[in-house]
Write a protein that holds these residues in place. Structure first.
Motif, PDB file in Angstrom:
ATOM      1  N   ILE A  63       4.363  -1.886   5.786  1.00  0.00           N
ATOM      2  CA  ILE A  63       5.109  -2.773   5.552  1.00  0.00           C
ATOM      3  C   ILE A  63       4.308  -3.826   4.719  1.00  0.00           C
ATOM      4  CG2 ILE A  63       6.977  -4.524   6.489  1.00  0.00           C
ATOM      5  CD1 ILE A  63       7.379  -2.480   8.605  1.00  0.00           C
ATOM      6  N   ILE A  64       4.689  -4.289   3.658  1.00  0.00           N
ATOM      7  CA  ILE A  64       4.073  -5.416   2.983  1.00  0.00           C
ATOM      8  C   ILE A  64       4.200  -6.866   3.651  1.00  0.00           C
ATOM      9  CG2 ILE A  64       5.763  -5.792   1.047  1.00  0.00           C
ATOM     10  CD1 ILE A  64       2.013  -5.410   0.327  1.00  0.00           C
ATOM     11  N   VAL A  85       5.136   0.832  -5.347  1.00  0.00           N
ATOM     12  CA  VAL A  85       4.477  -0.193  -5.295  1.00  0.00           C
ATOM     13  C   VAL A  85       5.264  -1.406  -4.455  1.00  0.00           C
ATOM     14  CG1 VAL A  85       3.702  -2.311  -6.375  1.00  0.00           C
ATOM     15  CG2 VAL A  85       3.360  -0.095  -7.702  1.00  0.00           C
ATOM     16  N   LEU A  86       4.677  -1.597  -3.184  1.00  0.00           N
ATOM     17  CA  LEU A  86       5.201  -2.554  -2.265  1.00  0.00           C
ATOM     18  C   LEU A  86       4.863  -3.810  -2.710  1.00  0.00           C
ATOM     19  CD1 LEU A  86       4.128  -0.662   1.108  1.00  0.00           C
ATOM     20  CD2 LEU A  86       5.722  -0.096  -0.311  1.00  0.00           C
ATOM     21  N   ASN A  87       5.775  -4.588  -2.651  1.00  0.00           N
ATOM     22  CA  ASN A  87       5.674  -5.900  -3.235  1.00  0.00           C
ATOM     23  C   ASN A  87       7.073  -6.769  -3.000  1.00  0.00           C
ATOM     24  OD1 ASN A  87       5.893  -8.102  -5.066  1.00  0.00           O
ATOM     25  ND2 ASN A  87       5.451  -6.947  -6.931  1.00  0.00           N
ATOM     26  N   ARG A  88       6.770  -7.585  -2.151  1.00  0.00           N
ATOM     27  CA  ARG A  88       8.189  -8.560  -1.669  1.00  0.00           C
ATOM     28  C   ARG A  88       9.041  -9.170  -2.632  1.00  0.00           C
ATOM     29  NH1 ARG A  88       6.351 -12.240   3.219  1.00  0.00           N
ATOM     30  NH2 ARG A  88       7.436 -13.516   2.101  1.00  0.00           N
ATOM     31  N   VAL A  92      10.713  -4.061  -2.772  1.00  0.00           N
ATOM     32  CA  VAL A  92      10.099  -2.851  -2.249  1.00  0.00           C
ATOM     33  C   VAL A  92       9.221  -3.395  -0.900  1.00  0.00           C
ATOM     34  CG1 VAL A  92       8.993  -0.713  -2.684  1.00  0.00           C
ATOM     35  CG2 VAL A  92      10.234  -1.730  -4.514  1.00  0.00           C
ATOM     36  N   PHE A  93       9.558  -3.120   0.265  1.00  0.00           N
ATOM     37  CA  PHE A  93       8.953  -3.688   1.314  1.00  0.00           C
ATOM     38  C   PHE A  93       8.227  -2.748   2.082  1.00  0.00           C
ATOM     39  CE2 PHE A  93      13.137  -5.949   0.644  1.00  0.00           C
ATOM     40  CZ  PHE A  93      12.567  -7.241   0.042  1.00  0.00           C
ATOM     41  N   GLY A  94       8.540  -1.543   2.043  1.00  0.00           N
ATOM     42  CA  GLY A  94       7.717  -0.670   2.933  1.00  0.00           C
ATOM     43  C   GLY A  94       7.959   0.854   2.502  1.00  0.00           C
ATOM     44  N   ILE A  95       7.300   1.802   3.298  1.00  0.00           N
ATOM     45  CA  ILE A  95       7.199   3.275   3.002  1.00  0.00           C
ATOM     46  C   ILE A  95       6.850   3.957   4.417  1.00  0.00           C
ATOM     47  CG2 ILE A  95       4.957   3.405   2.320  1.00  0.00           C
ATOM     48  CD1 ILE A  95       6.009   5.364   0.323  1.00  0.00           C
ATOM     49  N   GLU A  96       7.553   4.760   4.721  1.00  0.00           N
ATOM     50  CA  GLU A  96       6.829   5.756   5.770  1.00  0.00           C
ATOM     51  C   GLU A  96       6.597   7.189   5.088  1.00  0.00           C
ATOM     52  OE1 GLU A  96       8.770   7.848   9.776  1.00  0.00           O
ATOM     53  OE2 GLU A  96       9.008   5.761   9.875  1.00  0.00           O
ATOM     54  N   ILE A  97       5.413   7.702   5.608  1.00  0.00           N
ATOM     55  CA  ILE A  97       4.994   8.796   5.212  1.00  0.00           C
ATOM     56  C   ILE A  97       4.945   9.706   6.213  1.00  0.00           C
ATOM     57  CG2 ILE A  97       2.918   9.726   4.268  1.00  0.00           C
ATOM     58  CD1 ILE A  97       1.986   6.818   3.392  1.00  0.00           C
ATOM     59  N   ASN A 110      -5.674  -9.347  -4.735  1.00  0.00           N
ATOM     60  CA  ASN A 110      -6.584  -9.788  -3.780  1.00  0.00           C
ATOM     61  C   ASN A 110      -5.606 -10.247  -2.511  1.00  0.00           C
ATOM     62  OD1 ASN A 110      -8.832  -9.751  -5.305  1.00  0.00           O
ATOM     63  ND2 ASN A 110      -8.568 -11.793  -6.048  1.00  0.00           N
ATOM     64  N   ASN A 111      -6.309  -9.915  -1.470  1.00  0.00           N
ATOM     65  CA  ASN A 111      -5.641 -10.252   0.059  1.00  0.00           C
ATOM     66  C   ASN A 111      -4.416  -9.736   0.106  1.00  0.00           C
ATOM     67  OD1 ASN A 111      -8.050 -12.063   0.458  1.00  0.00           O
ATOM     68  ND2 ASN A 111      -7.139 -13.796  -0.675  1.00  0.00           N
ATOM     69  N   THR A 112      -4.277  -8.473  -0.342  1.00  0.00           N
ATOM     70  CA  THR A 112      -3.151  -7.670  -0.014  1.00  0.00           C
ATOM     71  C   THR A 112      -3.109  -7.146   1.642  1.00  0.00           C
ATOM     72  OG1 THR A 112      -2.848  -6.907  -2.140  1.00  0.00           O
ATOM     73  CG2 THR A 112      -1.815  -5.686  -0.527  1.00  0.00           C
ATOM     74  N   CYS A 113      -1.988  -7.634   2.120  1.00  0.00           N
ATOM     75  CA  CYS A 113      -1.970  -7.209   3.574  1.00  0.00           C
ATOM     76  C   CYS A 113      -0.704  -6.465   3.933  1.00  0.00           C
ATOM     77  CB  CYS A 113      -1.870  -8.525   4.557  1.00  0.00           C
ATOM     78  SG  CYS A 113      -2.146  -8.396   6.366  1.00  0.00           S
ATOM     79  N   VAL A 114      -0.822  -5.413   4.874  1.00  0.00           N
ATOM     80  CA  VAL A 114       0.196  -4.693   5.476  1.00  0.00           C
ATOM     81  C   VAL A 114       0.326  -4.679   6.923  1.00  0.00           C
ATOM     82  CG1 VAL A 114       0.685  -3.147   3.127  1.00  0.00           C
ATOM     83  CG2 VAL A 114      -0.818  -2.449   4.937  1.00  0.00           C
ATOM     84  N   TYR A 115       1.471  -4.479   7.199  1.00  0.00           N
ATOM     85  CA  TYR A 115       1.543  -4.102   8.712  1.00  0.00           C
ATOM     86  C   TYR A 115       1.716  -2.452   8.761  1.00  0.00           C
ATOM     87  CZ  TYR A 115       3.314  -4.332  13.460  1.00  0.00           C
ATOM     88  OH  TYR A 115       3.424  -4.240  14.890  1.00  0.00           O
TER      89      TYR A 115
END
Length: 159
Positions: A63-64, A85-88, A92-97, A110-115
């Motif tokens: 989750i972005i 492309v996860l991008n608030r 497009v907020f998230g993906i489950e694989i 820079n400084n891309t952070c996901v939960y």
């Protein structure tokens, strides 16, 4: 635990100064936890070798929180199956694989952070099955593989 700007700032400093250009902050208490939860901060050109979680089967979700993250899913032969492309900013907020699906992630800013959430427990010997068609993380060809992936016609127009 509160996820705030201070936590992300500290994590981005660690990622920027890391040889791997990424850093994790774990919320789970041990490798034995049945659910692993973490922040994953990445800088551009941090190479994550395509891999899958199959033996044992494990789901993984992203989750972005900040930045933009390319997620690429592959067929077993290394061809691209799907990407996002996860991008608030683009909703497009998230993906489950699904378990057993080869995948990689690439920071586009820079400084891309996901939960990140993944089934546990963690055992280094069995957690990931690396794609035989992609170079290992420390392989000199890893940078070229990543550049080639990012220039793929199916991905280039999305990023």
């Amino acid at each position: 635990m509160i996820i705030d700007k201070n936590l992300l700032s500290n994590l981005s400093d660690k990622a920027a100064n890391s040889v791997r250009k990424r850093a994790n902050y774990n919320f789970h208490k041990s490798a034995d936890d049945l659910l692993h939860r973490m922040l994953n901060m990445l800088q551009p050109f941090s190479y994550v070798q395509p891999h899958k979680h199959e033996h044992p089967a494990k789901r993984e979700a992203f989750i972005i929180l900040k930045g933009r993250l390319l997620v690429v899913l592959f067929n077993d032969d290394g061809s691209i199956k799907q990407s996002a492309v996860l991008n608030r900013d683009n909703d497009v907020f998230g993906i489950e694989i699904a378990p057993g699906c080869y995948h990689t992630i690439v920071a586009l800013e820079n400084n891309t952070c996901v939960y990140e959430v993944k089934d546990g427990p963690y055992d280094m010997a069995t957690d990931k099955q690396f794609a035989p068609w992609a170079p290992a993380e420390n392989d000199p060809e890893a940078e070229n593989y990543l550049k080639t992936l990012l220039s793929h016609p199916g991905l280039k127009e999305r990023i």
